[in-house]
Scaffold this active site. Structure first.
Site, PDB file in Angstrom:
ATOM      1  N   SER A 178      57.699 -58.398 -11.161  1.00  0.00           N
ATOM      2  CA  SER A 178      58.391 -58.207  -9.870  1.00  0.00           C
ATOM      3  C   SER A 178      57.592 -58.773  -8.705  1.00  0.00           C
ATOM      4  O   SER A 178      58.150 -59.044  -7.643  1.00  0.00           O
ATOM      5  CB  SER A 178      58.652 -56.727  -9.623  1.00  0.00           C
ATOM      6  OG  SER A 178      57.423 -56.022  -9.577  1.00  0.00           O
ATOM      7  N   ASP A 179      56.282 -58.918  -8.895  1.00  0.00           N
ATOM      8  CA  ASP A 179      55.419 -59.469  -7.855  1.00  0.00           C
ATOM      9  C   ASP A 179      54.225 -60.082  -8.572  1.00  0.00           C
ATOM     10  O   ASP A 179      54.115 -59.957  -9.788  1.00  0.00           O
ATOM     11  CB  ASP A 179      55.001 -58.378  -6.861  1.00  0.00           C
ATOM     12  CG  ASP A 179      54.454 -57.134  -7.544  1.00  0.00           C
ATOM     13  OD1 ASP A 179      55.272 -56.350  -8.053  1.00  0.00           O
ATOM     14  OD2 ASP A 179      53.234 -56.981  -7.619  1.00  0.00           O
TER      15      ASP A 179
HETATM   16  N1  HPA Z   1      50.716 -52.520  -9.746  1.00  0.00           N
HETATM   17  C1  HPA Z   1      51.123 -51.470 -10.476  1.00  0.00           C
HETATM   18  N2  HPA Z   1      52.356 -51.322 -10.901  1.00  0.00           N
HETATM   19  C2  HPA Z   1      53.241 -52.298 -10.602  1.00  0.00           C
HETATM   20  C3  HPA Z   1      52.878 -53.404  -9.850  1.00  0.00           C
HETATM   21  C4  HPA Z   1      51.555 -53.529  -9.405  1.00  0.00           C
HETATM   22  O1  HPA Z   1      51.172 -54.469  -8.740  1.00  0.00           O
HETATM   23  N3  HPA Z   1      53.981 -54.184  -9.706  1.00  0.00           N
HETATM   24  C5  HPA Z   1      54.981 -53.559 -10.358  1.00  0.00           C
HETATM   25  N4  HPA Z   1      54.544 -52.413 -10.894  1.00  0.00           N
END
Ligand code: HPA
Length: 240
Positions: free
Chosen positions: A208-209
């Protein structure tokens, strides 16, 4: 018989449970994908929805965030409701430089900074790994779903962190050097619970990122279609 955190009656939870982090997503999964859906538990607003998918019984229930929350639900499901398989479907922050936002990461095993691997056998750090049968089904299904698209499927290590705001770029860089796919907060706890209860588990996550590559966030339309791949992979692994 209910448990402290699940109010379902015996038999109301299916042997296969798909487990997102977010309770709203559990409801969406049940209402969009299952037939004959019934709400069977809602202690603390963590609702459990049981129905059928492809004619087979299945439950959607959220884990909440982090290993402690997930481990309560996973243990009660395995130990008191006879659940055989749990598949976490979630998101990760990308760590590997080979993985992109929108790709699917199948967690064959989970590095972690939690104590879950150290608490049960004195002096031993347990290996926390996915169920082989679920993993094999998931990899095959995922490859089939993404064939011909830009979405990739990578299988390997996740990093389950006890801190969302870890703020340790040095650790993230070292994990990237080791090929770790990405970070989330639950897979290690799920694999530990499955190991202890003698049952099966898998985590299938969408990126997601990204923590090591500058990448634009997904559009909301992309989010829906790309998350659907991980969910369909998870359902296939649960019900094979
Ligand atoms: N860290 C922890 N959990 C997550 C992250 C993250 O960057 N992105 C999506 N879930």
């Amino acid at each position: 018989m209910a448990t402290p955190h699940i109010s379902a009656a015996p038999g109301q939870i299916a042997p296969a449970v798909v487990m997102p982090g977010d309770p709203r997503r559990a409801e969406r999964i049940a209402k969009d994908y299952f037939s004959n859906v019934e709400l069977v538990s809602d202690v603390r607003n963590i609702q459990a929805w049981t129905g059928t998918f492809d004619g087979k019984p299945i439950t959607a229930m959220a884990s909440g965030m982090g290993v402690p929350s997930l481990s309560i639900y996973a243990t009660e499901l395995y130990r008191f409701y006879g659940v055989q398989r749990i598949c976490r479907v979630g998101t990760i922050g990308g760590i590997s430089r080979q993985i992109n936002i929108g790709d699917v990461a199948i967690g064959a095993f989970a590095h972690n900074n939690s104590q879950v691997a150290n608490l049960w056998v004195p002096g031993i750090t347990l290996s926390l790994a996915a169920s082989t049968d679920m993993l094999i089904t998931a990899v095959a299904k995922a490859r089939q779903l993404v064939a011909g698209s830009d979405q990739q499927v990578l299988t390997g290590a996740l990093f389950s962190s006890d801190f969302f705001y870890l703020d340790r770029p040095d650790i993230v860089e070292r994990l990237a050097d080791l090929g770790c796919l990405g970070t989330e907060m639950e897979a290690a706890g799920l694999y530990a619970c499955a190991l202890r209860e003698g049952r099966e588990a898998l985590a299938v996550c969408t990126v997601s990122d990204h923590l090591t590559l500058p990448q634009p966030p997904m559009s909301s339309a992309e989010r829906e279609t790309l998350f659907a791949t991980a969910l369909e992979v998870g359902l296939a692994a649960l019900l094979a």
